[in-house]
Design a protein around this motif. Structure first.
Motif, PDB file in Angstrom:
ATOM      1  N   ARG A 173      -9.845  -0.298  -6.302  1.00  0.00           N
ATOM      2  CA  ARG A 173      -9.316  -1.529  -5.712  1.00  0.00           C
ATOM      3  C   ARG A 173      -9.777  -1.674  -4.264  1.00  0.00           C
ATOM      4  NH1 ARG A 173      -5.876  -5.548  -6.466  1.00  0.00           N
ATOM      5  NH2 ARG A 173      -4.669  -6.326  -4.713  1.00  0.00           N
ATOM      6  N   GLU A 174      -9.807  -0.570  -3.536  1.00  0.00           N
ATOM      7  CA  GLU A 174     -10.277  -0.639  -2.159  1.00  0.00           C
ATOM      8  C   GLU A 174     -11.750  -1.025  -2.099  1.00  0.00           C
ATOM      9  OE1 GLU A 174      -9.355   3.063  -0.357  1.00  0.00           O
ATOM     10  OE2 GLU A 174      -7.184   2.777  -0.489  1.00  0.00           O
ATOM     11  N   ARG A 201       2.422   1.779  -3.417  1.00  0.00           N
ATOM     12  CA  ARG A 201       1.446   2.125  -4.454  1.00  0.00           C
ATOM     13  C   ARG A 201       0.917   3.549  -4.275  1.00  0.00           C
ATOM     14  NH1 ARG A 201      -2.052  -1.658  -3.532  1.00  0.00           N
ATOM     15  NH2 ARG A 201      -3.817  -0.454  -2.781  1.00  0.00           N
ATOM     16  N   HIS A 202       0.642   3.947  -3.041  1.00  0.00           N
ATOM     17  CA  HIS A 202       0.052   5.260  -2.804  1.00  0.00           C
ATOM     18  C   HIS A 202       1.082   6.386  -2.838  1.00  0.00           C
ATOM     19  CE1 HIS A 202      -4.127   4.257  -1.723  1.00  0.00           C
ATOM     20  NE2 HIS A 202      -3.626   3.121  -1.256  1.00  0.00           N
ATOM     21  N   ASN A 245      -6.667   3.070  -7.200  1.00  0.00           N
ATOM     22  CA  ASN A 245      -6.573   2.779  -5.765  1.00  0.00           C
ATOM     23  C   ASN A 245      -7.953   2.774  -5.110  1.00  0.00           C
ATOM     24  OD1 ASN A 245      -3.780   2.486  -5.743  1.00  0.00           O
ATOM     25  ND2 ASN A 245      -3.426   4.668  -5.382  1.00  0.00           N
ATOM     26  N   PRO A 299       0.799  -1.232   0.000  1.00  0.00           N
ATOM     27  CA  PRO A 299       0.000   0.000   0.000  1.00  0.00           C
ATOM     28  C   PRO A 299       0.826   1.273   0.000  1.00  0.00           C
ATOM     29  CG  PRO A 299      -0.963  -1.608   1.483  1.00  0.00           C
ATOM     30  CD  PRO A 299       0.343  -2.190   1.024  1.00  0.00           C
TER      31      PRO A 299
END
Length: 395
Positions: A213-214, A190-191, A210, A187
């Motif tokens: 996906r969450e 990616r963020h 993102n 995470p």
């Protein structure tokens, strides 16, 4: 030795009589079958003959690998070593009958299949950065790469992109951005980290991915809007690379970050501290799961008195072209000597502590006190003091 050379020369002459014309072998299935029936040693001998065009050896190797059965790991490695780094690109342009792409994949997995090793070994990393783009693109598509997680792939691609920045085009960077398995990144990577990588061209799409996906997990839609720019590359939702590294413990997420300080360094630290001079020891940058870390050890002497307790800190550092972690999470463990395993280690608790950027995480070993150089022998193994930090996970 002279007799062996004569025998080898006779064998080479016979091999050249039968397989000297590469184009004829590729066009004649019977000859191709005979070639693929050669033993690995005979094939190696043939490849050392003067076959004319430098791609001839690659043709024979690729054709042989495509049909040979029961090849041992030892023979496979021996033959793959015969493929020079700067000829690998030719494998992708051999005649279709050779199946050069398959051999290129084998070679890539042989050389750079363990991604952590390719990152931390300077020679391997230099080799990887010397690969032409088509070969790097093929490597990025392989599902058999051995990784801790997808962060490793992003890091090695970052090294290649940095080394080839003057030659690579935006289209090439875009292709690599599409081959990265973004959904398998940690995470924080990616963020926070991925948008900072100069070669990653799809940062505008990333926040939407993102969020989706969450909300949807692995079932993210292939398109998040009406335009082509809203299309999610298939690799972003692909499964993790299939083969993990050999487990260092019962839990792959609980792996040690280790460094050994030499006795000379530790003795100097104790002596300087005894003289009232604060001195710390620092490890070189250590790679672990997408980021680089540093371990610092010093003797804690708040009032200059004895005894001195050991203090170890772990921090994230910047190693170009990879930025430091924006946020990370590590287990907060009591520091104590691990006599059975012969290291001074962090390990044993399930509590966690967040830290941002280079703030780091510090530990006091209250039960490890060094009053003099003579007391070091109980902590040293092979004249080294090994520090082991067990990272429960990195967010």
């Amino acid at each position: 030795e002279g007799q062996q050379r004569k025998v080898k020369d006779v064998c080479k002459k016979k091999l050249m009589q039968e397989f000297g014309d590469v184009s004829q072998v590729l066009a004649n299935d019977a000859l191709a079958h005979c070639l693929c029936s050669l033993t690995p040693s005979a094939l190696e001998l043939l490849c050392h003959c003067d076959l004319g065009w430098r791609g001839s050896r690659l043709c024979y190797l690729a054709l042989w690998f495509s049909r040979a059965q029961g090849v041992t790991v030892t023979d496979m490695k021996k033959l793959l070593k015969m493929i020079p780094l700067f000829d690998v690109n030719l494998l992708l342009f051999l005649p279709p009958v050779c199946r050069g792409r398959d051999l290129c994949m084998k070679w890539l997995l042989f050389r750079f299949g363990i991604v952590h090793k390719a990152i931390t070994d300077y020679y391997l990393r230099f080799m990887f950065c010397s690969l032409p783009f088509p070969v790097v693109s093929l490597w990025a598509s392989l599902g058999q790469l051995q990784v801790y997680n997808e962060n490793d792939v992003a890091v090695l691609l970052s090294y290649w992109c940095s080394a080839n920045a003057s030659r690579a085009t935006p289209q090439k960077f875009a292709e690599l951005s599409s081959l990265l398995r973004v959904g398998c990144l940690s995470p924080s990577f990616r963020h926070f980290t991925l948008p900072k990588l100069s070669w990653f061209t799809k940062s505008a799409l990333l926040p939407y991915f993102n969020v989706a996906r969450e909300a949807d997990g692995d079932k993210v839609a292939s398109k998040l809007g009406p335009s082509d720019a809203d299309s999610i590359p298939p690799a972003w939702t692909a499964l993790p690379r299939r083969f993990g590294l050999p487990r260092l413990s019962s839990d792959l997420t609980d792996t040690p970050l280790e460094y050994s300080f030499d006795k000379v360094e530790v003795v100097a630290m104790v002596q300087f501290t005894s003289a009232g001079i604060q001195m710390g020891l620092e490890s070189p940058f250590l790679y672990h799961r997408g980021y680089f870390w540093g371990i610092t050890m010093e003797l804690n002497v708040p009032d200059g008195s004895l005894p001195r307790s050991v203090h170890v800190s772990l921090r994230c550092v910047t190693e170009d072209p990879i930025p430091e972690a924006t946020m990370a999470r590590a287990a907060e463990y009591p520091l104590r000597p691990q006599k059975d395993s012969a290291y001074l280690g962090i390990g044993g608790s399930d509590s966690r502590q967040w830290f941002k950027e280079s703030q780091g995480l510090g530990m006091f070993a209250d039960d490890v006190r060094i009053r003099s150089v003579g007391e070091l022998d109980e902590l040293l193994v092979d004249n080294q003091l090994r520090i082991s930090c067990r990272m429960k996970d990195i967010a």
